[in-house]
Design a protein around this motif. Structure first.
Motif, PDB file in Angstrom:
ATOM      1  N   LEU A  24       0.828  -1.206   0.000  1.00  0.00           N
ATOM      2  CA  LEU A  24       0.000   0.000   0.000  1.00  0.00           C
ATOM      3  C   LEU A  24       0.864   1.259   0.000  1.00  0.00           C
ATOM      4  O   LEU A  24       0.554   2.242  -0.682  1.00  0.00           O
ATOM      5  CB  LEU A  24      -0.942  -0.013   1.207  1.00  0.00           C
ATOM      6  CG  LEU A  24      -2.065  -1.057   1.154  1.00  0.00           C
ATOM      7  CD1 LEU A  24      -2.744  -1.198   2.510  1.00  0.00           C
ATOM      8  CD2 LEU A  24      -3.092  -0.684   0.089  1.00  0.00           C
ATOM      9  N   LEU A  27       2.391   1.645  -3.491  1.00  0.00           N
ATOM     10  CA  LEU A  27       1.371   2.122  -4.427  1.00  0.00           C
ATOM     11  C   LEU A  27       1.097   3.608  -4.236  1.00  0.00           C
ATOM     12  O   LEU A  27       0.983   4.367  -5.205  1.00  0.00           O
ATOM     13  CB  LEU A  27       0.090   1.318  -4.249  1.00  0.00           C
ATOM     14  CG  LEU A  27      -0.053   0.043  -5.075  1.00  0.00           C
ATOM     15  CD1 LEU A  27      -1.204  -0.804  -4.561  1.00  0.00           C
ATOM     16  CD2 LEU A  27      -0.261   0.383  -6.557  1.00  0.00           C
ATOM     17  N   ALA A  28       0.983   4.038  -2.977  1.00  0.00           N
ATOM     18  CA  ALA A  28       0.717   5.453  -2.698  1.00  0.00           C
ATOM     19  C   ALA A  28       1.841   6.337  -3.221  1.00  0.00           C
ATOM     20  O   ALA A  28       1.601   7.431  -3.754  1.00  0.00           O
ATOM     21  CB  ALA A  28       0.535   5.655  -1.201  1.00  0.00           C
ATOM     22  N   ASP A  31       1.599   6.460  -7.092  1.00  0.00           N
ATOM     23  CA  ASP A  31       0.273   6.818  -7.596  1.00  0.00           C
ATOM     24  C   ASP A  31       0.194   8.324  -7.860  1.00  0.00           C
ATOM     25  O   ASP A  31       0.160   9.129  -6.926  1.00  0.00           O
ATOM     26  CB  ASP A  31      -0.775   6.391  -6.565  1.00  0.00           C
ATOM     27  CG  ASP A  31      -2.196   6.593  -7.062  1.00  0.00           C
ATOM     28  OD1 ASP A  31      -2.364   6.826  -8.274  1.00  0.00           O
ATOM     29  OD2 ASP A  31      -3.122   6.504  -6.240  1.00  0.00           O
ATOM     30  N   ARG A  35      -7.250  11.327  -6.885  1.00  0.00           N
ATOM     31  CA  ARG A  35      -7.844  10.520  -5.830  1.00  0.00           C
ATOM     32  C   ARG A  35      -9.122  11.192  -5.330  1.00  0.00           C
ATOM     33  O   ARG A  35      -9.119  12.385  -5.057  1.00  0.00           O
ATOM     34  CB  ARG A  35      -6.875  10.355  -4.655  1.00  0.00           C
ATOM     35  CG  ARG A  35      -5.515   9.821  -5.030  1.00  0.00           C
ATOM     36  CD  ARG A  35      -4.607   9.707  -3.825  1.00  0.00           C
ATOM     37  NE  ARG A  35      -3.229   9.376  -4.226  1.00  0.00           N
ATOM     38  CZ  ARG A  35      -2.233   9.140  -3.383  1.00  0.00           C
ATOM     39  NH1 ARG A  35      -2.464   9.198  -2.074  1.00  0.00           N
ATOM     40  NH2 ARG A  35      -1.029   8.850  -3.829  1.00  0.00           N
ATOM     41  N   ARG A  40      -7.061   6.958   0.107  1.00  0.00           N
ATOM     42  CA  ARG A  40      -5.614   6.796   0.234  1.00  0.00           C
ATOM     43  C   ARG A  40      -4.949   6.571  -1.114  1.00  0.00           C
ATOM     44  O   ARG A  40      -3.768   6.876  -1.288  1.00  0.00           O
ATOM     45  CB  ARG A  40      -5.308   5.606   1.150  1.00  0.00           C
ATOM     46  CG  ARG A  40      -5.821   5.761   2.583  1.00  0.00           C
ATOM     47  CD  ARG A  40      -5.103   6.885   3.302  1.00  0.00           C
ATOM     48  NE  ARG A  40      -5.508   6.988   4.690  1.00  0.00           N
ATOM     49  CZ  ARG A  40      -4.880   6.386   5.694  1.00  0.00           C
ATOM     50  NH1 ARG A  40      -3.817   5.629   5.444  1.00  0.00           N
ATOM     51  NH2 ARG A  40      -5.303   6.530   6.925  1.00  0.00           N
ATOM     52  N   LEU A  41      -5.695   6.010  -2.071  1.00  0.00           N
ATOM     53  CA  LEU A  41      -5.174   5.698  -3.400  1.00  0.00           C
ATOM     54  C   LEU A  41      -6.193   6.124  -4.451  1.00  0.00           C
ATOM     55  O   LEU A  41      -7.377   6.310  -4.157  1.00  0.00           O
ATOM     56  CB  LEU A  41      -4.909   4.190  -3.536  1.00  0.00           C
ATOM     57  CG  LEU A  41      -3.921   3.534  -2.569  1.00  0.00           C
ATOM     58  CD1 LEU A  41      -3.971   2.016  -2.735  1.00  0.00           C
ATOM     59  CD2 LEU A  41      -2.509   4.041  -2.793  1.00  0.00           C
ATOM     60  N   SER A  42      -5.725   6.260  -5.674  1.00  0.00           N
ATOM     61  CA  SER A  42      -6.639   6.514  -6.782  1.00  0.00           C
ATOM     62  C   SER A  42      -7.391   5.233  -7.121  1.00  0.00           C
ATOM     63  O   SER A  42      -6.959   4.124  -6.764  1.00  0.00           O
ATOM     64  CB  SER A  42      -5.858   6.980  -8.014  1.00  0.00           C
ATOM     65  OG  SER A  42      -5.069   5.907  -8.527  1.00  0.00           O
ATOM     66  N   ALA A  45      -5.102   2.718  -8.672  1.00  0.00           N
ATOM     67  CA  ALA A  45      -4.192   2.063  -7.736  1.00  0.00           C
ATOM     68  C   ALA A  45      -4.928   1.054  -6.866  1.00  0.00           C
ATOM     69  O   ALA A  45      -4.368   0.006  -6.515  1.00  0.00           O
ATOM     70  CB  ALA A  45      -3.495   3.107  -6.862  1.00  0.00           C
ATOM     71  N   TYR A  49      -3.977  -2.817  -6.636  1.00  0.00           N
ATOM     72  CA  TYR A  49      -3.744  -3.483  -5.353  1.00  0.00           C
ATOM     73  C   TYR A  49      -4.502  -4.803  -5.292  1.00  0.00           C
ATOM     74  O   TYR A  49      -3.970  -5.820  -4.818  1.00  0.00           O
ATOM     75  CB  TYR A  49      -4.178  -2.565  -4.212  1.00  0.00           C
ATOM     76  CG  TYR A  49      -4.216  -3.228  -2.858  1.00  0.00           C
ATOM     77  CD1 TYR A  49      -3.048  -3.574  -2.189  1.00  0.00           C
ATOM     78  CD2 TYR A  49      -5.430  -3.516  -2.234  1.00  0.00           C
ATOM     79  CE1 TYR A  49      -3.080  -4.187  -0.952  1.00  0.00           C
ATOM     80  CE2 TYR A  49      -5.475  -4.127  -0.996  1.00  0.00           C
ATOM     81  CZ  TYR A  49      -4.304  -4.457  -0.361  1.00  0.00           C
ATOM     82  OH  TYR A  49      -4.342  -5.082   0.866  1.00  0.00           O
ATOM     83  N   ALA A 105      -7.600  -0.462   1.013  1.00  0.00           N
ATOM     84  CA  ALA A 105      -6.974   0.357  -0.022  1.00  0.00           C
ATOM     85  C   ALA A 105      -7.600   1.744  -0.116  1.00  0.00           C
ATOM     86  O   ALA A 105      -6.908   2.732  -0.342  1.00  0.00           O
ATOM     87  CB  ALA A 105      -7.062  -0.355  -1.369  1.00  0.00           C
TER      88      ALA A 105
END
Length: 367
Positions: A24, A27-28, A31, A35, A40-42, A45, A49, A105
């Motif tokens: 995670l 990825l962040a 990314d 978002r 926390r992620l798009s 992403a 995940y 995620a």
């Protein structure tokens, strides 16, 4: 734990955001896509995940779900809108697993969970009271005990409701106002809790429970439903079982089983043939037992076999290690399922080349 202990006990099953924290974080960092508020992620992403991939930095993201990519994309996109998500499917199609990883995620927190049962009360979905505080001082914010859903609304996070159709219908319908108006009235205080941006809800239900506490049409309209299918091919199911068994084996400190792939494939083959009512080659029809024989049950059978091999064998997964687990999974109804299993053993397993050891092991535990 004594005062001299310097380490915390290992957690048997860490939450997804803890177990896969490194992925995670990677990825962040990689990314650069837009978002949604408080995510926390798009969405891209989040899908990566769940489905796995390799980042530009070389970090490998392990797949959490093996299945159609479009289903995951629809589920993630739903959470980016104001519609709640309902994951529907037969038992063992990874609904809970997908739900947990989506929440991890999106919000970095998969713990805002309501577990649905026949005894789930309205307070579990809305709010309850600290009765000591209530009796001493009357209704107040200090006396109110927020539900996971209320906390998710206030913090702009993703709440989860497991086994929605097991919850009594009148309790289910407390979600209607929350999902349509994005507000939770607290009439005792003359207040309401309004959901902040980022809030959404993921519910799961298995379609074998249809009719137990079927959703009202008003509540169903508040959800976008994504049906998670059983693995389409034997290869996909073997891959899922192998990955999950490896993860569970590490958590339970079980040794890796050399040459265990043959037995995993055998378990998956038995489950798929009994589930589909026909052998892999399509030549022989077989009766199906009363149970679901899901991928989750195959994982349990193989994990149990690994434990037997590790503690009472030579560490190599063999037919005798999985035979008892398969019998327990297949024969749920002693009267009818035992007949189904015996017929399958004699008509299919006995005649299959390379399966003699498996046939003998199954006959031994079935005697």
């Amino acid at each position: 734990m004594t005062a001299t202990d310097t380490t915390s006990p290992a957690v048997l099953r860490p939450h997804a955001e803890e177990a896969f924290a490194a992925e995670l974080t990677a990825l962040a960092a990689a990314d650069d896509r837009p978002r949604p508020t408080r995510w926390r992620l798009s969405p891209w992403a989040v899908a990566t995940y769940l489905l796995g991939g390799t980042l530009p930095c070389g970090t490998v993201i392990s797949p959490k779900y093996v299945g159609p990519r479009r289903l995951v994309e629809v589920a993630v996109t739903t959470l980016a809108t104001d519609r709640a998500l309902l994951l529907l499917g037969v038992p063992g199609t990874a609904k809970t697993w997908v739900s947990e990883h989506l929440a991890a995620a999106v919000s970095g927190d998969s713990t805002l969970l309501v577990q649905g049962t026949a005894g789930t009360a309205e307070e579990a979905v809305r709010y309850g009271w600290n009765y000591a505080q209530l009796l001493a001082h009357g209704p107040s914010r200090d006396a109110l005990v927020p539900s996971p859903v209320m906390r998710a609304m206030a913090d702009g996070k993703t709440a989860r409701v497991e086994e929605l159709t097991r919850i009594p219908a009148d309790v289910q319908d407390t979600l209607i106002t929350i999902l349509s108006e994005k507000t939770l009235p607290v009439p005792e205080l003359g207040e309401e809790v309004q959901a902040v941006r980022g809030f959404n809800l993921i519910a799961t239900a298995n379609d074998r429970d249809r009719g137990v506490n079927e959703l009202s049409s008003a509540l169903r309209r508040r959800f976008n439903t994504v049906v998670l299918p059983l693995p389409a091919t034997a290869e996909a199911e073997v891959d899922i079982v192998s990955r999950r068994v490896e993860q569970l084996g590490r958590a339970l400190d079980l040794p890796a089983a050399p040459d265990g792939a043959d037995e995993i494939r055998r378990v998956v083959t038995v489950f798929r043939e009994l589930r589909d009512g026909v052998t892999d080659d399509g030549r022989t029809k077989v009766k199906s037992p009363s149970g679901t024989l899901s991928t989750a049950e195959a994982i349990s059978v193989v994990t149990g076999g690994l434990a037997l091999a590790a503690h009472f064998g030579d560490g190599v997964l063999r037919p005798g290690d999985v035979a008892a687990g398969i019998l327990g999974a297949v024969v749920r109804d002693p009267a009818s399922d035992r007949v189904v299993w015996q017929e399958y053993l004699e008509a299919v397993v006995r005649e299959r080349e390379g399966w003699k050891d498996f046939y003998r092991a199954c006959r031994e535990v079935s005697a």
